[in-house]
Design an enzyme around this catalytic site. Sequence first.
Site, PDB file in Angstrom:
ATOM      1  N   ASP A  43       0.799  -1.235   0.000  1.00 59.48           N
ATOM      2  CA  ASP A  43       0.000   0.000   0.000  1.00 59.48           C
ATOM      3  C   ASP A  43       0.830   1.284   0.000  1.00 59.48           C
ATOM      4  O   ASP A  43       0.407   2.304   0.572  1.00 59.48           O
ATOM      5  CB  ASP A  43      -0.998  -0.021   1.163  1.00 59.48           C
ATOM      6  CG  ASP A  43      -2.187  -0.913   0.844  1.00 59.48           C
ATOM      7  OD1 ASP A  43      -2.577  -0.972  -0.339  1.00 59.48           O
ATOM      8  OD2 ASP A  43      -2.714  -1.558   1.764  1.00 59.48           O
ATOM      9  N   ASP A  84      -7.397  -3.863  -5.100  1.00 58.11           N
ATOM     10  CA  ASP A  84      -7.100  -2.545  -4.535  1.00 58.11           C
ATOM     11  C   ASP A  84      -5.777  -1.981  -5.056  1.00 58.11           C
ATOM     12  O   ASP A  84      -5.575  -0.774  -5.126  1.00 58.11           O
ATOM     13  CB  ASP A  84      -6.999  -2.596  -3.006  1.00 58.11           C
ATOM     14  CG  ASP A  84      -7.981  -3.540  -2.337  1.00 58.11           C
ATOM     15  OD1 ASP A  84      -8.408  -4.512  -2.978  1.00 58.11           O
ATOM     16  OD2 ASP A  84      -8.308  -3.326  -1.168  1.00 58.11           O
TER      17      ASP A  84
HETATM   18  N1  GLY Z   1      -7.476  -1.548   0.613  1.00 53.24           N
HETATM   19  C1  GLY Z   1      -8.176  -2.093   1.726  1.00 53.24           C
HETATM   20  C2  GLY Z   1      -9.581  -1.684   1.788  1.00 53.24           C
HETATM   21  O1  GLY Z   1     -10.126  -1.128   0.837  1.00 53.24           O
HETATM   22  O2  GLY Z   1     -10.184  -1.919   2.822  1.00 53.24           O
END
Ligand code: GLY
Length: 389
Positions: free
Chosen positions: A102, A162
Site C-alpha cells: 500500500d 485494490d
Molecule cells: N485496501 C483495503 C480496503 O479497501 O479496505
Amino acid sequence: MGITFEGYPEITGAEIREALDFCNRQILHVLPEFTDKFQQAYSENGFYPPVENRDWTTGFWTGEIWLSYEFSGDQRLKAAAEVQVHDFLNRIDNKLAVDHHDMGFLYSPSCVAAYKLTGNKEGREAAIKAADQLISRFHPVGEFIQAWGAMDEPGNYRLIIDCLLNLPLLYWASEETGDEKYRDIAEKHIHTAVANVIREDYSTWHTFFFDRKTGAPDHGATCQGYRDGSAWARGQAWGVYGLALAYKYTGRKEYIELFRRVTEYFLEHLPGDLVPYWDLEFNDGDDQPRDSSSASIAVCGMLEMSKYLGVEEAEHYRKLALRIMKSLYDNYAVKDFAVSNGLVLHSTYSNHSPYNTCDHRGVDECNAWGDYFYMEALTRLSKDWVLYW
Ligand code: GLY
C-alpha cells in the site's frame, strides 16, 4: 449508454462549495489533534482517535489536508501537512510498517501531493523511496506485486484488486527519475491484475492467487467481501477507479470497455439511494451496513474516465457522478462537529461474515479513505483538478 438514474436530483455547484466548505472547517477544527498524530483508519462511534503513522491508511488524512489547502489556501493546513510529510519520510527511512503493497495509498495523497503542490523536496524523496519499496514486492514468476505478508509466505502468493490504486506512484517515480523500471513493473502488474480479477459477468474478485512455481493463475478468493463469489462493493469500486487510472497510464484501449462493464455492474447493484451496501450481493430490504466510501471511489473513477471519452459518454458519467454525490451530501455527509470528527458516515472497513477471512472493524463508521475520496470527488467537480495519483 446503460443505466442513468434519470430523474434523480444532482448536486448543484452551490452544494459542492458548501460541502467543501464544511470539509475545510472540520479539518481546521480537528487539525491541532491530528498534526503530530494521524486519524485511525476508522472512527469509533463517529470519532477518530489519534494514532501513530503505522497503518496503510494514514496518507488519506494528509491528502484531505492538502485538498483542504487547495480549497482554502489556508497556510495552517500547509504547515500541518508538511509536518506529516516529514513523518512519512521518517517512516520509509526506518521501514516502519511498510512490508505490504500500500505504498501508493500512503505516499501519493501525502508526499506526491506535497511535491506537486508546493515542490516539497522531502515529499519527493519519500515518495521515490516508497516506490522502491513497492517494486521490491514484484514477483517475476506470475508478474504481479504481492499484496500482503512476507514474500516467501506460503499462503500469500496473490494480488488484490485494490493495488490498482498503488500503481500511479510507480508511473510518477519513472517520470521523476527517468528510470523505466517502475513503469515496467506497473504495466506488468496491471496486465496480470486486469486479466484475472474481472469475472465473466464483470463483477470482480477481491484477491487472486497464482501458482508459486509456474506463475499460472490459480484461483480467486475474497477477504473483505461477503463470500468468494460475491462482489465486495469496495473491490468493485477500486476496479472502476483502477481501470480509469490503468487507461490513463497505459493508453490501452481495451481498458475503456472493461471500465464500462465493471462500472455498469457496480451501478446495476446500487440501492435506491445510490450508495451501496458493503457487498453488492445486498440491496434495499437487507439488514446490512452500507459502504459509503465505495460510492465516492466510483465517482472519482467515473470523473477520471470521462476525461478520455467522447462528449456524450463523458456527460453520461458526469451526470451519474452528480447524482451519487447528491445522495452522499444529503444523506451521509457530516454537517455538525458534535456528530463526528470525520466527513462521511456509514462506511464499512471490514465486516466479518461466516464466509470471509477479514477482521471485524470499522463497520458503519467513517473511514479515512471514505472521507478522502468524498473530498477528491467534490474537488474534481469544482475545478480541473491535477491528480495526486
Ligand atoms: N485496501 C483495503 C480496503 O479497501 O479496505
